[in-house]
Scaffold this active site. Structure first.
Site, PDB file in Angstrom:
ATOM      1  N   HIS A 141      -0.298 -11.698 -26.651  1.00  0.00           N
ATOM      2  CA  HIS A 141       0.704 -12.542 -26.275  1.00  0.00           C
ATOM      3  C   HIS A 141      -0.160 -13.710 -25.617  1.00  0.00           C
ATOM      4  O   HIS A 141       0.525 -14.796 -25.052  1.00  0.00           O
ATOM      5  CB  HIS A 141       1.627 -12.076 -25.319  1.00  0.00           C
ATOM      6  CG  HIS A 141       2.789 -10.906 -25.705  1.00  0.00           C
ATOM      7  ND1 HIS A 141       3.746 -11.457 -26.491  1.00  0.00           N
ATOM      8  CD2 HIS A 141       2.730  -9.819 -25.795  1.00  0.00           C
ATOM      9  CE1 HIS A 141       4.358 -10.284 -26.869  1.00  0.00           C
ATOM     10  NE2 HIS A 141       3.682  -9.489 -26.463  1.00  0.00           N
ATOM     11  N   LYS A 172       2.810 -13.357 -33.224  1.00  0.00           N
ATOM     12  CA  LYS A 172       3.569 -13.971 -32.108  1.00  0.00           C
ATOM     13  C   LYS A 172       3.070 -15.469 -32.215  1.00  0.00           C
ATOM     14  O   LYS A 172       3.897 -16.213 -33.044  1.00  0.00           O
ATOM     15  CB  LYS A 172       2.994 -13.280 -30.792  1.00  0.00           C
ATOM     16  CG  LYS A 172       3.611 -11.956 -30.661  1.00  0.00           C
ATOM     17  CD  LYS A 172       3.252 -10.712 -30.074  1.00  0.00           C
ATOM     18  CE  LYS A 172       4.117  -9.711 -30.463  1.00  0.00           C
ATOM     19  NZ  LYS A 172       3.437  -8.214 -30.170  1.00  0.00           N
ATOM     20  N   SER A 175       3.674  -7.623 -22.237  1.00  0.00           N
ATOM     21  CA  SER A 175       4.526  -8.152 -23.149  1.00  0.00           C
ATOM     22  C   SER A 175       5.848  -8.313 -22.577  1.00  0.00           C
ATOM     23  O   SER A 175       6.758  -9.018 -23.133  1.00  0.00           O
ATOM     24  CB  SER A 175       4.466  -7.286 -24.366  1.00  0.00           C
ATOM     25  OG  SER A 175       4.616  -5.821 -23.992  1.00  0.00           O
TER      26      SER A 175
HETATM   27  C1  LIG Z   1       3.653  -6.857 -30.344  1.00  0.00           C
HETATM   28  C2  LIG Z   1       2.326  -6.295 -29.780  1.00  0.00           C
HETATM   29  C3  LIG Z   1       1.472  -5.428 -30.417  1.00  0.00           C
HETATM   30  C4  LIG Z   1       2.105  -5.062 -31.796  1.00  0.00           C
HETATM   31  O1  LIG Z   1       1.921  -6.261 -32.791  1.00  0.00           O
HETATM   32  P1  LIG Z   1       2.708  -5.860 -34.062  1.00  0.00           P
HETATM   33  O2  LIG Z   1       1.791  -6.907 -34.916  1.00  0.00           O
HETATM   34  O3  LIG Z   1       4.142  -6.413 -33.766  1.00  0.00           O
HETATM   35  O4  LIG Z   1       2.586  -4.588 -34.544  1.00  0.00           O
HETATM   36  C5  LIG Z   1       0.486  -4.969 -29.862  1.00  0.00           C
HETATM   37  N1  LIG Z   1       0.183  -5.171 -28.522  1.00  0.00           N
HETATM   38  C6  LIG Z   1       0.804  -5.826 -27.733  1.00  0.00           C
HETATM   39  C7  LIG Z   1       0.450  -6.259 -26.456  1.00  0.00           C
HETATM   40  C8  LIG Z   1       1.926  -6.545 -28.213  1.00  0.00           C
HETATM   41  O5  LIG Z   1       2.823  -7.170 -27.667  1.00  0.00           O
END
Ligand SMILES: *Cc1c(COP(=O)(O)O)cnc(C)c1O
Length: 403
Positions: A209, A241, A181
């Protein structure tokens, strides 16, 4: 004397401030992708994870409004207690089909999905082997369930193998982000899958991602390298995302998903997400899978290539990444913050990412691209970066100092 918890917390914050690491909560007063209004100023945003520009897409807005009219706002209960509505069921089915899995289970957030699935799979004394740069929720999940957590150097599958070999008799989970991330690089997925297979560990990939961005029809980083449900039995995806909404899911075999619905406490003991959000997400999945998704991904790839070529021409140190996450490594936290502030002055929102989110000495700007960015907008960001780079004294070849 008993220590005062509130005083201790305040002291911790003071120390954080002293180190220049205090985070600032900014309120976005208005937003029209990719623009944001902060502090009364309109800034071109390179901060969000809305990689396909779906968060404000008319199809998603329409689906949300229609579903809200029918289902209201809240789900009113946990999934098992009447909160599981038709839009949730339809979304789970669509997510399973998209990722090539038998079934999927929704969670309210990705954080909860990771905590939930680790809590269900692992028991005290089991082994959990993770990449050092895995998302905080995977680390927290391992801590919560009391498994022995071992973290291998970033993307080093051989080191992971050595950690697994230390306890050949222990039940083991091998867990990695698909796309990292804060770095934007892709995990050594084939090597991890082969390792899991030969060491009889269970492989979990968190594709927060990668989903919607990589692979045929946007099916994610594992699909992009031809890994199926057998190779990656536990797949985590998030909806906030590239899909532009909110929530997360775990996809896998019917047996896994059925058991998670029983044992993942983050699923059992939490209110189901709003059905209207599930309906909007279903619209997002259809879009991302379809021809429009393909066109958006092509546009996104062009933007990534434009930014990388432009940065290379300027001599800027972007980390190696083919994904929309394009970090500019600056080194110390103060420098990263100074660059972020200078960019804001110039009309851009590009947050500085500092420890503890990234390792000491690796503070950076995290430039996040979206299909919503026009080539001209990426060009303007490059121009602003060129000005900062020149001011910082590129001639020294050192890590640029504060402008
Ligand atoms: C953003 C993210 C999460 C968390 O997801 P949310 O829905 O924002 O709680 C988990 N794992 C990764 C790799 C992320 O980038």
């Amino acid at each position: 004397m008993r220590p005062d918890l509130l005083a201790r917390l305040a002291a911790r914050q003071q120390a954080q401030a002293g180190a220049g690491l205090l985070r600032r909560l900014r309120t976005v007063e208005d937003a029209a992708t990719p623009w944001v209004v902060i502090g009364g100023r309109r800034l071109l945003g390179f901060a969000g994870n809305d990689y396909l520009g779906l968060a404000a897409h008319p199809a998603l807005r329409g689906a949300l409004q229609d579903a809200a009219r029918r289902w209201g706002v809240g789900a009113t209960a946990a999934h098992l207690l009447g909160g599981h509505r038709a839009p949730h069921a339809a979304l789970e089915e669509a997510l399973a089909a998209w990722t090539g899995r038998e079934a999927a289970l929704l969670f309210a957030t990705g954080y909860m999905a990771n905590v939930g699935v680790l809590d269900a799979l692992l028991a005290r004394g089991d082994l959990c082997v993770q990449d050092k740069l895995d998302h905080a929720s995977l680390l927290d999940g391992a801590r919560l369930c009391g498994a022995e957590l071992r973290r291998y150097p970033h993307a080093d599958a051989d080191a992971a193998a050595r950690q697994l070999a230390l306890r050949p008799g222990a039940a083991a989970l091998l867990a990695s982000d698909g796309v990292f991330s804060m770095d934007g690089d892709v995990a050594p997925l084939r090597a991890l899958a082969a390792l899991a297979q030969r060491s009889r560990a269970t492989l979990l990939i968190d594709d927060a991602h990668g989903l919607g961005v990589l692979g045929a029809r946007g099916a994610g980083s594992t699909a992009a390298v031809g890994l199926d449900a057998r190779a990656v039995p536990v797949l985590v995806g998030t909806l906030g995302k590239a899909l532009g909404t909110q929530g997360a899911f775990v996809a896998g075999s019917r047996a896994l998903i059925g058991a998670l619905a029983q044992f993942a406490r983050a699923h059992v003991y939490s209110t189901a997400p709003p059905p209207a959000v599930a309906a909007a997400t279903l619209a997002a999945v259809r879009l991302a899978q379809g021809d429009e998704g393909e066109a958006l991904r092509a546009r996104l790839r062009e933007g990534i290539a434009q930014l990388r070529a432009g940065a290379a021409a300027l001599g800027l140190r972007l980390l190696p990444s083919d994904t929309p996450i394009q970090p500019l490594l600056l080194g110390d936290a103060c420098t990263a913050l100074a660059w972020s502030r200078a960019l804001e002055q110039a009309g851009f929102h590009v947050p500085a990412i500092r420890p503890p989110t990234v390792p000491q000495g690796q503070a950076r700007l995290r430039i996040a691209l979206s299909a919503a960015h026009a080539p001209e907008q990426i060009g303007r960001l490059l121009e602003a970066l060129a000005v900062l780079h020149a001011k910082a004294g590129a001639a020294t070849g050192a890590v640029p100092a504060a402008p």
